[in-house]
Design a protein around this motif. Structure first.
Motif, mmCIF file in Angstrom:
data_model
loop_
_atom_site.group_PDB
_atom_site.id
_atom_site.type_symbol
_atom_site.label_atom_id
_atom_site.label_comp_id
_atom_site.label_asym_id
_atom_site.label_seq_id
_atom_site.Cartn_x
_atom_site.Cartn_y
_atom_site.Cartn_z
ATOM 1 N N GLY A 16 0.543 -1.223 -0.043
ATOM 2 C CA GLY A 16 0.074 0.091 -0.147
ATOM 3 C C GLY A 16 0.736 1.370 0.008
ATOM 4 N N THR A 17 1.933 1.186 0.074
ATOM 5 C CA THR A 17 2.872 2.459 0.190
ATOM 6 C C THR A 17 3.468 2.738 -1.414
ATOM 7 O OG1 THR A 17 4.927 1.208 0.771
ATOM 8 C CG2 THR A 17 3.730 2.110 2.561
ATOM 9 N N PRO A 18 3.428 4.101 -1.661
ATOM 10 C CA PRO A 18 4.262 4.259 -2.873
ATOM 11 C C PRO A 18 5.690 4.057 -2.806
ATOM 12 C CG PRO A 18 3.739 6.177 -1.506
ATOM 13 C CD PRO A 18 3.305 5.104 -0.650
ATOM 14 N N VAL A 19 6.140 3.724 -3.920
ATOM 15 C CA VAL A 19 7.499 3.652 -4.011
ATOM 16 C C VAL A 19 8.181 3.895 -5.232
ATOM 17 C CG1 VAL A 19 9.373 1.752 -4.306
ATOM 18 C CG2 VAL A 19 7.562 1.304 -2.682
ATOM 19 N N THR A 20 9.562 4.712 -5.425
ATOM 20 C CA THR A 20 9.795 5.119 -6.394
ATOM 21 C C THR A 20 11.322 4.903 -6.563
ATOM 22 O OG1 THR A 20 8.384 7.336 -6.717
ATOM 23 C CG2 THR A 20 10.706 7.215 -7.704
ATOM 24 N N LEU A 21 11.726 4.094 -7.820
ATOM 25 C CA LEU A 21 12.915 3.801 -8.096
ATOM 26 C C LEU A 21 13.575 4.673 -8.973
ATOM 27 C CD1 LEU A 21 12.546 -0.134 -8.613
ATOM 28 C CD2 LEU A 21 12.907 1.305 -6.351
ATOM 29 N N ARG A 22 14.809 4.785 -8.961
ATOM 30 C CA ARG A 22 15.362 5.835 -9.878
ATOM 31 C C ARG A 22 16.620 5.187 -10.836
ATOM 32 N NH1 ARG A 22 20.296 9.682 -8.853
ATOM 33 N NH2 ARG A 22 19.858 11.489 -10.383
ATOM 34 N N SER A 69 12.171 13.326 -16.960
ATOM 35 C CA SER A 69 12.112 14.806 -17.042
ATOM 36 C C SER A 69 13.432 15.277 -17.620
ATOM 37 C CB SER A 69 11.823 15.652 -15.722
ATOM 38 O OG SER A 69 12.685 15.329 -14.785
ATOM 39 N N LYS A 70 14.368 14.474 -17.359
ATOM 40 C CA LYS A 70 15.615 14.946 -18.318
ATOM 41 C C LYS A 70 16.307 13.532 -18.928
ATOM 42 C CE LYS A 70 17.507 15.774 -14.044
ATOM 43 N NZ LYS A 70 18.441 16.112 -12.802
ATOM 44 N N THR A 71 17.152 13.829 -19.687
ATOM 45 C CA THR A 71 17.754 12.795 -20.547
ATOM 46 C C THR A 71 18.156 11.699 -19.765
ATOM 47 O OG1 THR A 71 18.216 14.026 -22.421
ATOM 48 C CG2 THR A 71 19.498 12.231 -22.312
ATOM 49 N N GLU A 72 19.092 11.925 -18.669
ATOM 50 C CA GLU A 72 19.854 11.209 -17.706
ATOM 51 C C GLU A 72 18.822 10.315 -16.631
ATOM 52 O OE1 GLU A 72 20.273 14.213 -18.062
ATOM 53 O OE2 GLU A 72 20.880 15.348 -16.310
ATOM 54 N N ASP A 73 17.659 10.630 -16.415
ATOM 55 C CA ASP A 73 16.806 10.016 -15.263
ATOM 56 C C ASP A 73 15.686 9.583 -15.720
ATOM 57 O OD1 ASP A 73 18.016 12.821 -13.010
ATOM 58 O OD2 ASP A 73 18.731 10.756 -13.245
ATOM 59 N N PHE A 74 15.425 8.405 -15.206
ATOM 60 C CA PHE A 74 14.086 7.755 -15.917
ATOM 61 C C PHE A 74 13.526 7.105 -14.267
ATOM 62 C CE2 PHE A 74 10.961 6.281 -18.341
ATOM 63 C CZ PHE A 74 10.910 4.847 -18.570
ATOM 64 N N LEU A 75 12.358 7.441 -13.889
ATOM 65 C CA LEU A 75 11.751 7.166 -12.713
ATOM 66 C C LEU A 75 10.841 6.105 -12.683
ATOM 67 C CD1 LEU A 75 11.790 10.595 -10.658
ATOM 68 C CD2 LEU A 75 13.669 8.951 -10.881
ATOM 69 N N LEU A 76 10.880 5.329 -11.924
ATOM 70 C CA LEU A 76 9.525 3.984 -11.838
ATOM 71 C C LEU A 76 9.015 4.207 -10.632
ATOM 72 C CD1 LEU A 76 8.299 1.316 -13.181
ATOM 73 C CD2 LEU A 76 9.965 0.104 -12.053
ATOM 74 N N THR A 77 7.747 4.431 -10.452
ATOM 75 C CA THR A 77 6.674 4.592 -9.498
ATOM 76 C C THR A 77 5.755 3.333 -9.169
ATOM 77 O OG1 THR A 77 7.211 6.905 -9.112
ATOM 78 C CG2 THR A 77 5.267 6.018 -8.174
ATOM 79 N N LEU A 78 5.901 2.770 -8.145
ATOM 80 C CA LEU A 78 4.640 1.891 -7.576
ATOM 81 C C LEU A 78 3.712 2.886 -6.848
ATOM 82 C CD1 LEU A 78 7.452 0.275 -8.159
ATOM 83 C CD2 LEU A 78 6.278 -1.380 -6.943
ATOM 84 N N GLU A 79 2.613 3.035 -7.496
ATOM 85 C CA GLU A 79 1.880 4.195 -6.445
ATOM 86 C C GLU A 79 1.247 3.502 -5.527
ATOM 87 O OE1 GLU A 79 1.280 6.923 -7.789
ATOM 88 O OE2 GLU A 79 1.884 6.838 -10.094
ATOM 89 N N SER A 80 1.067 2.179 -5.412
ATOM 90 C CA SER A 80 0.505 1.592 -4.186
ATOM 91 C C SER A 80 1.076 0.133 -4.278
ATOM 92 C CB SER A 80 -0.965 1.523 -3.918
ATOM 93 O OG SER A 80 -1.395 0.809 -2.826
ATOM 94 N N ALA A 81 2.147 -0.123 -3.644
ATOM 95 C CA ALA A 81 2.896 -1.408 -3.672
ATOM 96 C C ALA A 81 2.020 -2.644 -3.235
ATOM 97 C CB ALA A 81 4.263 -1.582 -3.156
#
Lengths: 113, 113
Positions: A16-22, A69-81
């Motif tokens: 249920g928690t959000p998670v962001t991987l970079r 938002s930038k060439t070098e960064d790609f974020l993956l988000t799990l809205e509600s794990a």
């Protein structure tokens, strides 16, 4: 790992928690990918990006969102794990889609309790 | 659901012998194929690639053979060493799937000293 870093490398979280991987690259490659790897399923594409703010879904995109938002960064988000999202997540980059090799990061091991 | 605990096909060879890892690919329209090596705890690493206008390509100690008639790809490793122990994946792509990679499930190579 061809100038690709992933953070965090390990994470334990609760359902249920959000998670962001970079994923961060220093190669200035246009294409970036997020995969998950599970026993019996090999590598499965979650989402990919073909430029800043340009993303598309892969074969297992439900429950995941991405941003670039930038060439070098790609974020993956799990809205509600969920526990089914326990996996090893790999980021990859390539200069050209599907006509050259993809270079992979070291991976993030995510455990959802 | 996921096949937890599903074992990968395993090839066991003696150090110094030649290894042959096979892969059946799925799409007759695929025109680019790649072999990756994945060591435990790391991301997949590019080994060698081949385009569909070729039957054979050689690298350092590795050779990839492509048989388009039967949709078969093989990776030959000469004089296998303990450092070759890993899981090996084949991947294919083509114009019919937006150039996304389709991954095989992998073969585990164990090198006995």
């Amino acid at each position: 790992d061809a100038g690709i870093t992933q953070s965090p490398r390990h994470k334990v979280t609760e359902t249920g928690t959000p998670v962001t991987l970079r994923c961060h690259q220093t190669e200035n490659h246009r294409y970036m990918y997020w995969y998950r790897q599970d026993p019996g399923h090999g590598l499965r594409l979650i989402h990919y990006s073909y430029g800043v703010k340009d993303t598309d879904k892969g074969e297992v995109s439900d429950g995941y969102s991405v941003s670039r938002s930038k060439t070098e960064d790609f974020l993956l988000t799990l809205e509600s794990a969920t526990s089914s999202q326990t996996s090893v997540y790999f980021c990859a980059i390539s200069e050209i889609a599907g006509l050259d090799t993809q270079y992979f990061g070291p991976g993030t091991r995510l455990t959802v309790l | 659901g996921e096949s937890v605990g599903l074992h990968l096909p395993t090839l066991s060879v003696q150090e110094g012998d030649n290894s042959i890892i096979n892969c059946a690919y799925s799409n007759s329209a695929s025109d680019y194929f790649i072999w990756y090596k994945q060591e435990s705890g790391k991301g997949p690493q590019f080994i060698i690639d081949i385009r569909s206008n070729m039957d054979k390509r050689q690298g350092q100690r590795v050779t990839v053979l492509l048989n388009k008639t039967v949709k078969h790809l093989s990776l030959q490793i000469a004089a296998t060493q303990p450092g070759d122990s890993a899981v090996y994946f084949c991947a294919e792509t083509g114009p019919g799937n937006n150039r996304k990679l389709i991954w095989g499930l992998g073969t585990s190579l164990a090198v006995n000293p």
